[in-house]
Scaffold this active site. Sequence first.
Site, short mmCIF file in Angstrom:
data_model
loop_
_atom_site.label_atom_id
_atom_site.label_comp_id
_atom_site.label_asym_id
_atom_site.label_seq_id
_atom_site.Cartn_x
_atom_site.Cartn_y
_atom_site.Cartn_z
N HIS A 1 0.86 -1.18 0.00
CA HIS A 1 0.00 0.00 0.00
C HIS A 1 0.90 1.23 0.00
CE1 HIS A 1 -3.86 2.07 1.70
NE2 HIS A 1 -3.14 2.89 0.98
N HIS B 1 6.23 4.14 4.28
CA HIS B 1 6.70 2.75 4.31
C HIS B 1 7.09 2.33 2.90
CE1 HIS B 1 2.38 2.42 3.61
NE2 HIS B 1 2.10 2.64 4.87
N GLU C 1 -2.71 -1.75 -3.05
CA GLU C 1 -3.82 -1.03 -2.45
C GLU C 1 -3.54 0.47 -2.50
OE1 GLU C 1 -4.79 -4.28 1.09
OE2 GLU C 1 -3.86 -2.36 1.58
N HIS D 1 -7.70 -6.81 7.43
CA HIS D 1 -7.49 -5.84 8.50
C HIS D 1 -7.67 -6.52 9.86
CE1 HIS D 1 -6.69 -1.57 9.34
NE2 HIS D 1 -7.22 -1.86 10.52
N GLY E 1 -1.02 -8.16 7.09
CA GLY E 1 0.29 -7.57 7.26
C GLY E 1 0.72 -7.42 8.69
#
Length: 240
Positions: A44, A51, A71, A191, A214
């Site tokens: 993402h 990141h 994403e 999530h 993640g």
Amino acid sequence: MTTNLSVNINKIATLRNARGGNLPNVENVAVDCERFGAQGITIHPRPDERHIRHDDVFLLRPLVRTEFNIEGYPSPEFLDLVLKVKPEQVTLVPDAPDALTSSAGWEVAENFEFLCEVIERLKDAGIRTSIFVGTDIENIKMAAKTGADRIELYTGPYAVEYKKDPAKAIAPYAAAAKAAHNCGLGVNAGHDLSLENLAYFKQNVGYLNEVSIGHCLISDALYLGLEKTIKAYKDCLKDK
């Protein structure tokens, strides 16, 4: 049905960026995740590159041999990036640029024309599309009308409620997945899915194509190691 595990490697990039340099190496971790059995790699990239960086996206593209899922909010910059890279899947999220993490799904009716235009561009490029949504069934029916291939169910509320009442937590997700399937949509989820709650989710939600995990997975890997962790998550996804 088989449910694939896509490992989100954003946290690896977060750790690298905290110190500078290239340790841990994001590309090597992606390759290792696949070697250890992951069926996809998720990233993402955010506008501030806190990141995953844009350079990472281009470096990862030729290395990912399973499924590359990117994403992001479909800004002009994001769309330019994914149309150049052409991952197997793009997951559209409604995050503001400064959002800490994805914490809500699209209100599809309010963004219908915008999403239709974006999805048409991505599908013309041969990219599978997924819309990040909650469990509201009318919203999911609207998502189907955009031309999207899949939805990704936001499972944050499930993870919270699971600790108190698993049956109550899972009910809206089972209904949402069934509704999506009936509309011709594939079903992804992600999530806060973890070793604590993932097996129950898999056992009780039908038509589940893929989970993207993640934060919890990388956190578990600090204790178990990456290879054992990926195996443990895949074990949670086995049909019982």
